[in-house]
Design an enzyme around this catalytic site. Structure first.
Site, PDB file in Angstrom:
ATOM      1  N   HIS A   1      -4.127  -2.639  -7.663  1.00 33.26           N
ATOM      2  CA  HIS A   1      -2.952  -2.133  -8.376  1.00 33.26           C
ATOM      3  C   HIS A   1      -1.941  -3.233  -8.630  1.00 33.26           C
ATOM      4  CE1 HIS A   1      -2.394  -1.604  -4.031  1.00 33.26           C
ATOM      5  NE2 HIS A   1      -1.113  -1.876  -4.226  1.00 33.26           N
TER       6      HIS A   1
ATOM      7  N   HIS B   1       2.062  -3.953  -9.292  1.00 31.79           N
ATOM      8  CA  HIS B   1       3.404  -3.373  -9.138  1.00 31.79           C
ATOM      9  C   HIS B   1       4.288  -3.832 -10.297  1.00 31.79           C
ATOM     10  CE1 HIS B   1       3.224  -2.231  -4.747  1.00 31.79           C
ATOM     11  NE2 HIS B   1       2.266  -3.143  -4.743  1.00 31.79           N
TER      12      HIS B   1
HETATM   13  P1  AMP Z   1       0.424  -2.453  -1.624  1.00 38.25           P
HETATM   14  O1  AMP Z   1       1.220  -2.769  -0.388  1.00 38.25           O
HETATM   15  O2  AMP Z   1       0.489  -3.543  -2.661  1.00 38.25           O
HETATM   16  O3  AMP Z   1      -0.990  -2.053  -1.301  1.00 38.25           O
HETATM   17  O4  AMP Z   1       1.158  -1.244  -2.295  1.00 38.25           O
HETATM   18  C1  AMP Z   1       0.786   0.086  -2.134  1.00 38.25           C
HETATM   19  C2  AMP Z   1       1.872   0.887  -2.773  1.00 38.25           C
HETATM   20  O5  AMP Z   1       1.380   2.204  -2.971  1.00 38.25           O
HETATM   21  C3  AMP Z   1       3.164   1.004  -1.957  1.00 38.25           C
HETATM   22  O6  AMP Z   1       4.245   0.523  -2.728  1.00 38.25           O
HETATM   23  C4  AMP Z   1       3.278   2.496  -1.672  1.00 38.25           C
HETATM   24  O7  AMP Z   1       4.602   2.942  -1.707  1.00 38.25           O
HETATM   25  C5  AMP Z   1       2.446   3.099  -2.792  1.00 38.25           C
HETATM   26  N1  AMP Z   1       1.852   4.403  -2.525  1.00 38.25           N
HETATM   27  C6  AMP Z   1       1.193   4.808  -1.408  1.00 38.25           C
HETATM   28  N2  AMP Z   1       0.753   6.075  -1.554  1.00 38.25           N
HETATM   29  C7  AMP Z   1       1.122   6.473  -2.797  1.00 38.25           C
HETATM   30  C8  AMP Z   1       0.975   7.676  -3.545  1.00 38.25           C
HETATM   31  N3  AMP Z   1       0.340   8.754  -3.053  1.00 38.25           N
HETATM   32  N4  AMP Z   1       1.500   7.724  -4.792  1.00 38.25           N
HETATM   33  C9  AMP Z   1       2.150   6.665  -5.321  1.00 38.25           C
HETATM   34  N5  AMP Z   1       2.331   5.514  -4.665  1.00 38.25           N
HETATM   35  C10 AMP Z   1       1.821   5.399  -3.421  1.00 38.25           C
END
Ligand code: AMP
Length: 140
Positions: free
Chosen positions: A102, A104
């Site tokens: 993903h 950001h």
């Molecule tokens: P990372 O640390 O780059 O893996 O980021 C994962 C991101 O996913 C974090 O910013 C979380 O807040 C976000 N996240 C986790 N669960 C969900 C969800 N169900 N819907 C939307 N965002 C999520």
């Protein structure tokens, strides 16, 4: 350990978990981060399976960056941040917590500094309203 089909973003892609979607095409999906570090924090994911940049082919990555640019432009127009961070993490040691690739998109506002490592779930109505603002701007 390989790609886990039950990771949260795989579930969001299959509509088994709720999300506030702002944009979708054949190859990608963009939706609001549930624990935003700033207003408008959005994630862009490929529809192909892959934990990180090393697992995905160039075509999927290109589709993600194309959608990222499109959505970032809408966020810039709609929310008027002072700047926008576009970033992604590869591997737990790099801070990755969800193991479906993903990107950001994090708007930065002079008067409301973002909080790295936000742990607070945002109110669903606020996420829905921000998603709607971005969606409407994408349609313009
Ligand atoms: P990372 O640390 O780059 O893996 O980021 C994962 C991101 O996913 C974090 O910013 C979380 O807040 C976000 N996240 C986790 N669960 C969900 C969800 N169900 N819907 C939307 N965002 C999520």
């Amino acid at each position: 350990m390989g790609y886990d089909d039950d990771n949260v973003f795989a579930k969001i892609l299959r509509d088994e978990m709720p999300s506030h979607r702002v944009y979708e095409d054949e190859q990608t999906l963009a939706f609001m981060d549930i624990m935003p570090v700033s207003k408008g924090h959005t994630l862009v994911i490929p529809k192909t399976k892959g934990e990180n940049i090393f697992d995905l082919d160039a075509e999927s990555l290109a589709a993600v960056i194309k959608t990222t640019k499109r959505v970032a432009e809408a966020i810039k127009k709609a929310l008027e941040p002072s700047g926008v961070i576009v970033t992604q993490l590869n591997g737990a040691k790099a801070g990755q917590t969800v193991f479906h690739y993903h990107m950001h998109i994090i708007p930065v506002y002079e008067k409301a500094p973002f909080q790295p490592h936000a742990n607070d779930l945002e109110d669903s109505e606020i996420l829905a309203s921000t998603a709607e603002t971005i969606k409407q701007t994408l349609l313009q």
